[in-house]
Design a protein around this motif. Structure first.
Motif, PDB file in Angstrom:
ATOM      1  N   TYR A 324       0.838  -1.199   0.000  1.00  0.00           N
ATOM      2  CA  TYR A 324       0.000   0.000   0.000  1.00  0.00           C
ATOM      3  C   TYR A 324       0.874   1.251   0.000  1.00  0.00           C
ATOM      4  CZ  TYR A 324      -4.353  -2.538   0.696  1.00  0.00           C
ATOM      5  OH  TYR A 324      -5.448  -3.347   0.517  1.00  0.00           O
ATOM      6  N   PHE A 342      -3.746   2.742   5.574  1.00  0.00           N
ATOM      7  CA  PHE A 342      -3.619   1.287   5.521  1.00  0.00           C
ATOM      8  C   PHE A 342      -2.374   0.807   6.275  1.00  0.00           C
ATOM      9  CE2 PHE A 342      -6.564   2.414   2.333  1.00  0.00           C
ATOM     10  CZ  PHE A 342      -7.388   1.323   2.119  1.00  0.00           C
ATOM     11  N   TYR A 345      -3.323   0.942   9.814  1.00  0.00           N
ATOM     12  CA  TYR A 345      -4.243  -0.137  10.172  1.00  0.00           C
ATOM     13  C   TYR A 345      -3.509  -1.472  10.272  1.00  0.00           C
ATOM     14  CZ  TYR A 345      -8.637  -2.594  10.706  1.00  0.00           C
ATOM     15  OH  TYR A 345      -9.664  -3.356  11.224  1.00  0.00           O
ATOM     16  N   ALA A 399      -7.157   5.220   9.699  1.00  0.00           N
ATOM     17  CA  ALA A 399      -7.371   3.853  10.194  1.00  0.00           C
ATOM     18  C   ALA A 399      -8.779   3.688  10.757  1.00  0.00           C
ATOM     19  CB  ALA A 399      -6.326   3.507  11.245  1.00  0.00           C
ATOM     20  N   LEU A 402     -11.080   2.709   8.092  1.00  0.00           N
ATOM     21  CA  LEU A 402     -11.000   1.293   7.730  1.00  0.00           C
ATOM     22  C   LEU A 402     -11.727   0.415   8.734  1.00  0.00           C
ATOM     23  CD1 LEU A 402      -7.353   1.186   6.400  1.00  0.00           C
ATOM     24  CD2 LEU A 402      -9.446   0.858   5.082  1.00  0.00           C
ATOM     25  N   GLN A 403     -11.653   0.770  10.009  1.00  0.00           N
ATOM     26  CA  GLN A 403     -12.403  -0.010  10.994  1.00  0.00           C
ATOM     27  C   GLN A 403     -13.906   0.164  10.791  1.00  0.00           C
ATOM     28  OE1 GLN A 403     -11.214  -2.263  12.902  1.00  0.00           O
ATOM     29  NE2 GLN A 403     -13.144  -2.792  13.912  1.00  0.00           N
ATOM     30  N   LEU A 405     -15.296   0.712   7.918  1.00  0.00           N
ATOM     31  CA  LEU A 405     -15.574  -0.106   6.734  1.00  0.00           C
ATOM     32  C   LEU A 405     -15.658  -1.580   7.113  1.00  0.00           C
ATOM     33  CD1 LEU A 405     -15.832  -0.421   3.649  1.00  0.00           C
ATOM     34  CD2 LEU A 405     -13.327  -0.508   3.558  1.00  0.00           C
ATOM     35  N   ARG A 406     -14.748  -2.030   7.948  1.00  0.00           N
ATOM     36  CA  ARG A 406     -14.735  -3.432   8.383  1.00  0.00           C
ATOM     37  C   ARG A 406     -16.043  -3.799   9.075  1.00  0.00           C
ATOM     38  NH1 ARG A 406     -10.003  -6.013  12.338  1.00  0.00           N
ATOM     39  NH2 ARG A 406     -10.900  -8.112  12.539  1.00  0.00           N
ATOM     40  N   PHE A 414     -14.263  -7.516   4.086  1.00  0.00           N
ATOM     41  CA  PHE A 414     -13.220  -6.525   4.372  1.00  0.00           C
ATOM     42  C   PHE A 414     -11.834  -7.071   4.035  1.00  0.00           C
ATOM     43  CE2 PHE A 414     -10.112  -4.715   7.404  1.00  0.00           C
ATOM     44  CZ  PHE A 414     -10.182  -3.375   7.032  1.00  0.00           C
ATOM     45  N   LEU A 418      -8.882  -5.993   1.336  1.00  0.00           N
ATOM     46  CA  LEU A 418      -7.473  -5.728   1.660  1.00  0.00           C
ATOM     47  C   LEU A 418      -6.529  -6.556   0.802  1.00  0.00           C
ATOM     48  CD1 LEU A 418      -6.971  -5.388   5.525  1.00  0.00           C
ATOM     49  CD2 LEU A 418      -7.372  -3.613   3.826  1.00  0.00           C
ATOM     50  N   LEU A 451     -17.623   6.292   3.732  1.00  0.00           N
ATOM     51  CA  LEU A 451     -16.252   6.767   3.577  1.00  0.00           C
ATOM     52  C   LEU A 451     -16.191   8.285   3.490  1.00  0.00           C
ATOM     53  CD1 LEU A 451     -14.838   4.002   1.220  1.00  0.00           C
ATOM     54  CD2 LEU A 451     -14.411   4.311   3.662  1.00  0.00           C
TER      55      LEU A 451
END
Length: 506
Positions: A324, A342, A345, A399, A402-403, A405-406, A414, A418, A451
């Motif tokens: 990334y 990323f 994360y 980050a 992303l959490q 999103l998870r 998720f 990744l 997002l």
């Protein structure tokens, strides 16, 4: 004040000839690639495929002498083109013929070939140069580190102009051969695989090769006296780590961190897919700066990263960037979240793996301990602006996104995102918008709103990136979230906040 070197008289005269009407479409390439964050970075009119750098460096005087051979293809009819570079140039040849050249601005080398270049043609550019990189300042700033026994090029968003001419933007990646001649007893470290080394008349030449596309700011050079260790990963990839001989009290902690490089890389493949290169490692030169950088295949680490003991978390961060940020690079510098959110994360995932706090616990901690009035929430990770490109919010709020999103799409989807993303855009460039579309395709959900909340809106989101509420626990009848406890890993993660100290960057 501009410096201009004129080609020999016959060729100089040819440059003055009127271009025939059939060549009326020939025009200068743009002096920038079009990135609003850094308008002078990169250039238009051509695409580089390979850099061959043949260098000699004298640590005592900081004198760097070089010949750069650049292989490129024109993307328009060119009468002139620019390279980004700051050292003194003595000669430029285009397709073997001397070319006129001049300097302008802070980093522009303007090259005028003897004959215009048609679109779609292969071009070979040879630039001969010399200078002391430590004396080159751009807007009062330098990417070149002088060390007690040498020098180091490692910075972001650019470091190339201090040691080789280039199209200096991540949009134009290329492969690299870097050959460096240094005094015996001194080593030269660069990216990729060491092809060979040989000594002659008191000098040793090191030949390095990077065989996958590489952004110019990810190219690195370190000259000094190093202790070098080698190993292989469980998958058989060669590891080379280098440590300055004069690291002092930080030497043991640095080794205890970097020598786990193979273990960390193998672990990351479980989340991101196969490692994208044929070599890995890192180096710790004796510099005074405090940050680390994901220079491709061989990250740069400041000794200060290990001042308080070993910290594998910084190794996790820089190795995550190999997928990334390095393999999948930004389309423009505003897309920096693709790199830093990323990589941060991945540190949260390492914390989960080590049993030192889950990603959810870390997200809850960050969200709860940053009050709404904190300027942290005013930075938009999806487009932070050049002044905030390396702000802590790009990392931690990135980050958090992303959490969130998870939790929205579930672990299965998720982690499929990744792992799939670095394959979908391997060795290329991508934007935040492209990531959003990719995540929507894989998850089957609309995610733009989610997002947008975390990446593009100023202010603290009304709710944290939590999992769906469960039944309130006894003693918490109103369902209020309990005050989070600081995860055990937090101090080590926070210690890497200077990984890309934004105050240290241009």
């Amino acid at each position: 004040m501009h410096r201009k070197v004129i080609a020999p008289s016959v060729l100089a005269a040819s440059l003055l000839l009127v271009i025939p009407a059939s060549a009326a479409s020939f025009a200068p390439g743009a002096p920038g690639i079009g990135d609003p964050y850094y308008p002078a970075s990169g250039n238009g009119g051509y695409d580089v495929s390979h850099y061959d750098l043949r260098l000699q460096y004298q640590p005592k005087t900081d004198l760097l002498e070089g010949t750069a051979t650049i292989l490129a293809t024109t993307t328009q009819d060119l009468s002139r083109f620019n390279l980004d570079f700051g050292l003194k140039v003595s000669e430029v040849r285009v397709n073997g013929i001397r070319a006129g050249f001049a300097t302008s601005g802070t980093q522009e080398l303007e090259v005028t070939p003897a004959s215009p270049l048609a679109k779609g043609k292969s071009v070979t550019v040879v630039v001969k140069y010399a200078g002391k990189p430590s004396e080159l300042k751009v807007d009062g700033w330098t990417a070149w580190h002088r060390t007690p026994d040498g020098g180091v090029a490692a910075q972001e968003p650019d470091s190339a102009i201090w040691w080789f001419p280039s199209n200096d933007h991540p949009l134009d990646k290329a492969t690299f051969d870097v050959s460096v001649n240094v005094p015996d007893g001194t080593q030269a470290i660069s990216n990729g695989v060491l092809q060979s080394s040989s000594s002659k008349l008191g000098w040793t030449r090191y030949n390095w090769r990077s065989n996958k596309p590489q952004a110019t700011y990810l190219a690195t050079l370190a000259v000094g006296k190093f202790d070098i260790t080698t190993d292989t990963t469980a998958n058989g990839l060669p590891i080379l780590n280098a440590y300055s001989k004069d690291l002092g009290d930080n030497a043991g902690a640095a080794r205890a961190s970097l020598e786990r490089t193979g273990e960390v890389a193998d672990w990351l493949t479980g989340y991101f897919g196969p490692y994208p290169y044929n070599a890995l490692g890192g180096y710790v030169p004796n510099v005074t700066s405090g940050y680390a950088l994901e220079t491709q295949t061989r990250p740069f680490y400041s000794p200060r990263q290990f001042a308080n003991g070993a910290n594998v978390q910084v190794v996790v961060h820089e190795l995550a960037h190999q997928w990334y940020g390095n393999s999948v690079s930004v389309r423009g510098w505003k897309d920096i979240w693709i790199n830093e959110g990323f990589a941060r994360y991945s540190q949260w995932l390492w914390s989960e793996k080590e049993g030192e706090g889950t990603a959810q616990e870390l997200a809850d901690w960050v969200y709860a301990t940053r009050p709404a009035e904190d300027p942290f929430w005013q930075v938009k990770p999806g487009d932070p602006g050049p002044e905030n490109q390396f702000h802590g919010a790009v990392y931690d709020r990135g980050a958090l996104a992303l959490q969130a999103l998870r939790n929205e799409i579930g672990d299965e989807k998720f982690f499929a995102v990744l792992k799939g993303w670095p394959t979908e855009f391997a060795h290329g460039n991508a934007s935040v918008a492209e990531f959003t579309r990719y995540a929507e395709r894989i998850s089957g959900k609309r995610l733009a709103g989610l997002l947008d909340t975390w990446l593009y809106r100023s202010g603290k989101p009304a709710a944290g990136p939590s999992k769906p509420a469960s039944k309130p626990k006894r003693g918490n009848l109103r369902g209020a979230a309990p005050k989070p406890v600081q995860p055990k890993s937090w101090k080590k993660i926070a210690a890497t906040d200077s990984v890309h100290d934004h105050d240290a960057h241009r």
